[in-house]
Design a protein around this motif. Structure first.
Motif, PDB file in Angstrom:
ATOM      1  N   ASP A  97       0.752  -1.339  -0.155  1.00 46.71           N
ATOM      2  CA  ASP A  97       0.011  -0.066  -0.006  1.00 46.71           C
ATOM      3  C   ASP A  97       0.890   1.170   0.077  1.00 46.71           C
ATOM      4  O   ASP A  97       1.846   1.407   0.514  1.00 46.71           O
ATOM      5  N   ASP A  99       0.322   3.815   1.490  1.00 43.85           N
ATOM      6  CA  ASP A  99       0.018   4.878   2.881  1.00 43.85           C
ATOM      7  C   ASP A  99       1.115   4.322   4.036  1.00 43.85           C
ATOM      8  O   ASP A  99       0.610   4.873   5.044  1.00 43.85           O
ATOM      9  N   GLN A 101       1.390   1.914   5.718  1.00 49.00           N
ATOM     10  CA  GLN A 101       0.658   0.797   6.675  1.00 49.00           C
ATOM     11  C   GLN A 101       1.532  -0.632   6.370  1.00 49.00           C
ATOM     12  O   GLN A 101       1.201  -1.286   7.130  1.00 49.00           O
ATOM     13  N   ARG A 204      -2.282   4.751   9.218  1.00 48.79           N
ATOM     14  CA  ARG A 204      -1.959   5.699   7.954  1.00 48.79           C
ATOM     15  C   ARG A 204      -1.133   6.762   8.320  1.00 48.79           C
ATOM     16  O   ARG A 204      -1.336   7.494   9.113  1.00 48.79           O
TER      17      ARG A 204
END
Ligand code: UDP
Ligand code: MG
Length: 317
Positions: A97, A99, A101, A204
């Protein structure tokens, strides 16, 4: 034989707030892998409406190992993952991802597990859901429990999409042409030996989650319909139960009338039974409809995404 390549596939949808931080962090960690593999960064812009695409173009201009595919509109993360796997040239491919994360620090350990030759895939599993809304965690757990029970594809609790795979496994995933893609289920379905690494949830860094509550409900229903036909069998089971109980009831009424005689009454019973049966029938038609609509979408053979712009490499086999 040249150096092995690791493709890092990153689906991005409106991630301008975090993309630069992510790219820097990723770059730093990818540098630590040098000597073992060389990296290809493959961003999939899922029809972002903010500055995401121009940021990616900018990365690509300064760094020849950055490639990208940009969709003509938002097709969803599953489509973005598919496009990423399709265009990745690496001998190993990892999904991440944008973000942060999915912490890039784990890349090194994941890669080592694959290089050892003992595993075909390494996936990360969250052991907690710190920072996530309680209600969302609760529904997530219920969904994975239900899914495990009825579809037989065993997705471990807390499984994420952060996963590194060998080329062989990537090709297996790509060989599944279904449009209604429930990627987590597909990874389990194709088999291969997977190492699960537990980690603590990371919140996030910036920007916001793209999931809405109804989005998640739809995602779960898709997951069940994609991997299980058990809901279709519920109709037969309920039908059989209704038949048996109606016969027992008929018998009971005959006996009752013979022994006590029976003035006509029982309007409440009647209405309850009618509503009950009507309800079951509508529910079952609804379930049938779910499968039917998925079939309808599959037989149209629409492409999973439309790319508007891309800068990718050819895989040399
Ligand atoms: N994403 C995407 N298309 C979408 C929604 C999300 O490519 O339609 C990407 C998003 O940019 C991010 C990843 O999928 O890189 C995970 O999304 P998000 O953080 O919103 O999900 P969560 O972590 O809350 O499950
Ligand atoms: Mg996220």
């Amino acid at each position: 034989m040249g150096e092995k390549i690791l493709s890092i596939v990153v689906p991005c949808y409106n991630e301008e707030a975090v993309l630069t931080a992510f790219y820097e962090e990723l770059h730093r960690n990818a540098g630590l892998l040098s000597g073992r593999v060389s990296c290809e960064f493959l961003f999939v812009d899922d029809g972002s409406s903010d500055g995401t695409l121009s940021m990616i173009r900018d990365f690509a201009e300064h760094d020849s190992s950055v490639h990208y595919v940009s969709f003509s509109r938002n097709f969803g993360k599953e489509a973005a993952i598919y496009a990423g796997l399709q265009h990745a040239v690496g001998d190993y491919v990892v999904l991440m991802d944008a973000d942060l994360q999915h912490p890039p620090e784990f890349l090194s350990d994941m890669l080592n597990a694959l290089l050892s030759g003992e595993y075909d895939s390494v996936a990360m599993r969250r052991v907690d859901r710190k920072g996530e809304k309680r209600i969302r965690s609760w529904f997530s757990r219920r969904f994975y429990g239900l899914n495990r029970r009825i579809s037989g594809v065993d997705i471990p609790e807390g499984a994420t999409d952060y996963r590194m795979m060998t080329r062989q496994m990537v090709n297996a995933v790509l060989s599944m042409p279904e449009v209604n893609r429930f990627t987590k289920g597909i990874f389990t379905w194709v088999g291969f030996r997977t190492l699960w690494i537990p980690y603590h949830n990371v919140e996030r860094t910036a920007g916001s989650s793209k999931w809405t509550f109804w989005g998640l409900v739809k995602y779960s229903m898709n997951g069940i319909v994609a991997f299980s036909t058990i809901p279709l069998a519920i109709a037969s089971v309920l039908g059989a139960l209704c038949c048996v109980s109606s016969m027992l009831m008929a018998l009971w009424f005959v006996v009752k009338t013979l022994i006590w005689g029976d003035p006509v009454s029982g309007f409440p019973t009647l209405i309850t039974v009618i509503l009950f049966l009507g309800g079951i029938q509508l529910l079952m038609i609804g379930i049938l409809g779910q499968y039917f609509s998925k079939m309808y979408l599959e037989v149209k053979h629409r492409p999973m995404y439309i790319a508007k712009e891309e800068k990718t490499a050819e895989r040399k086999d």
